[in-house]
Design an enzyme around this catalytic site. Structure first.
Site, PDB file in Angstrom:
ATOM      1  N   GLY A  33      56.138  17.564 -66.452  1.00 38.87           N
ATOM      2  CA  GLY A  33      57.367  17.778 -65.708  1.00 38.87           C
ATOM      3  C   GLY A  33      58.038  19.118 -65.862  1.00 38.87           C
ATOM      4  N   GLU A  53      51.358  15.917 -70.331  1.00 45.35           N
ATOM      5  CA  GLU A  53      50.595  15.904 -69.084  1.00 45.35           C
ATOM      6  C   GLU A  53      51.052  17.015 -68.135  1.00 45.35           C
ATOM      7  OE1 GLU A  53      49.792  11.073 -69.078  1.00 45.35           O
ATOM      8  OE2 GLU A  53      51.418  11.897 -67.855  1.00 45.35           O
ATOM      9  N   CYS A 102      51.498  19.315 -34.376  1.00 45.32           N
ATOM     10  CA  CYS A 102      52.306  18.829 -33.257  1.00 45.32           C
ATOM     11  C   CYS A 102      53.436  17.942 -33.772  1.00 45.32           C
ATOM     12  CB  CYS A 102      51.418  18.079 -32.263  1.00 45.32           C
ATOM     13  SG  CYS A 102      52.236  17.771 -30.686  1.00 45.32           S
TER      14      CYS A 102
END
Length: 435
Positions: A252, A294, A365
């Protein structure tokens, strides 16, 4: 040049072109085409070493950084992680299989996910993943059954939610009590999950896991999470005699995307955690567990730059200007999803005055297919090269084939040259699975 470059591996050459790690973006676009994702491999490796060396030197034995695959997953990224001494976390059989085919050591793989099917769990066990991060009671029972069928005892961590608000975007915040992830400590569900796991014969509860969110600059929430997790482990030792071998604090830590974002001293943050881990384990009479982290974004995000070719400029008097490029939400959906800020350069004319305010629009689009709004650039012309910085994380991994647009190539910039790591998808690739 009329602005300071965001990162030190960026420069402007004598021709006024942006360079990345010494590579001329004009030459790269000419050789590989656009849209094109570029990754500075040495920058990734250097950041891996910060985590790996700090954890190995200052934390209990067995501490390790696990590369968060969801940030960017392809075979070579796992080769880098293996060579730099990291483990990895994976959240699907697809990520797991990519790591496996890259030759990554399976004992250093942690398998995440809040809804693993029986087939997913069996697949992980058959590939001998080192550890499964268990999210809930239903999954716990399924892991026990699948491990029993395989005749093994499966190492697991239990994913807990500590009730932390990391003050980041709601869509990338995961540590609060009402999260889809994990078992909440405050409600008693975490203790119930642990007690159930300890009663099963085919799993070994190696420790606990939490992850509070992503793109966090303030380090205080990580310290708060550590405090809550150790307090929980202390209570579990006192009540149930359980001591964790591993404590996973997730990832994080943020990276700067635009001027004004703070830069993070990752090693200093880790040393703060090391000191707190030691002090609080002493206070709680706990044996210090191996610490797992992590990192994903902080390893790869700022190593990435995406190049686009300008197609057209549309001026709407009294309203706004649009600059259209040959990519968009198909290769970077993050602005469409949650208005992520990016730094944008006109790579082909870096020395021109940036006095043209515009919205950079993609080719899909969809009216919401935008890469950035309210950007100041030199007024672009058709054929100019545009660069979007900090695209190493959650860009290629979130890319799609919407409108049947092929995904771009991924090119690694190394000391030996520019090397294709993922080839550009062809039109034939798009219909490969059509019957």
């Amino acid at each position: 040049m009329n602005h300071e470059l965001l990162y030190p591996d960026l420069a402007v050459n004598d021709a006024g072109w942006l360079t990345i790690a010494g590579f001329d973006t004009a030459a790269l676009a000419q050789e590989f085409g656009t849209p094109l994702m570029l990754l500075n491999e040495e920058k990734i490796r250097a950041r891996c070493r910060v985590y790996a060396q700090t954890l190995q030197t200052h934390f209990p034995p067995g501490s390790m950084a696990l590369y968060a695959s969801k940030a960017l997953s392809f075979k070579h990224i796992y080769e880098i992680a293996a060579q730099e001494g990291l483990g990895v976390d994976v959240v699907s059989p697809g990520e797991l299989y990519t790591a496996y085919r890259a030759g990554f050591p399976m004992e250093r793989v942690y398998f995440h996910g809040n809804n693993k099917s029986d087939e997913d769990i069996a697949f992980a066990i058959s590939h001998r993943v080192g550890c499964i991060v268990c999210d809930n009671l239903d999954e716990l029972s399924a892991i026990d059954v699948q491990a029993g069928t395989a005749g093994i005892t499966q190492d697991i961590l239990l994913r807990l939610t500590p009730g932390i608000d990391p003050h980041t975007h709601a869509k990338i915040s995961t540590g609060q009590i009402d999260s889809k992830f994990g078992a909440a400590i405050e409600t008693g569900q975490a203790e119930a999950l642990l007690c159930k796991a300890l009663s099963l014969k085919n799993v070994k509860v190696c420790g606990v896991h939490c992850h509070i969110g992503s793109q966090i600059f303030d380090f205080t929430p990580f310290c708060d999470a550590l405090t809550l997790m150790l307090r929980f482990l202390s209570a579990m030792k006192e009540k149930h005699g359980y001591e964790a071998e591993r404590l996973n604090l997730g990832g994080g830590m943020g990276v700067p995307y635009v001027a004004g974002d703070p830069s993070i001293d990752y090693a200093a943050n880790l040393l703060t955690i090391a000191k707190q881990l030691d002090e609080q384990c002493r206070a709680h009479a706990l044996t210090p567990p191996a610490l797992l982290l992590e990192p994903g974004r902080s390893l790869v995000a700022d190593a990435g730059v995406t190049l686009y070719t300008v197609g057209g400029v549309k001026k709407i008097p009294g309203f706004k200007n649009y600059v259209s490029v040959d990519g968009g939400m198909s290769d970077n959906p993050r602005y469409t999803l949650y208005q992520s800020e990016y730094t944008v350069y006109l790579a082909s004319r870096m020395n021109d005055v940036a006095n043209f305010r515009c919205t950079v629009a993609g080719r899909c689009c969809e009216s919401g297919d935008l890469l950035q709004e309210d950007v100041l650039l030199p007024e672009p012309r058709r054929g100019d090269l545009l660069a979007v910085l900090t695209t190493g994380a959650y860009n290629y991994s979130m890319a799609s084939n919407y409108n049947r647009i092929p995904r771009p190539a991924v090119v690694m910039l190394t000391g030996e040259g520019a090397k294709t790591a993922v080839r550009r998808e062809s039109l034939d690739d798009l219909i490969l699975n059509d019957l």
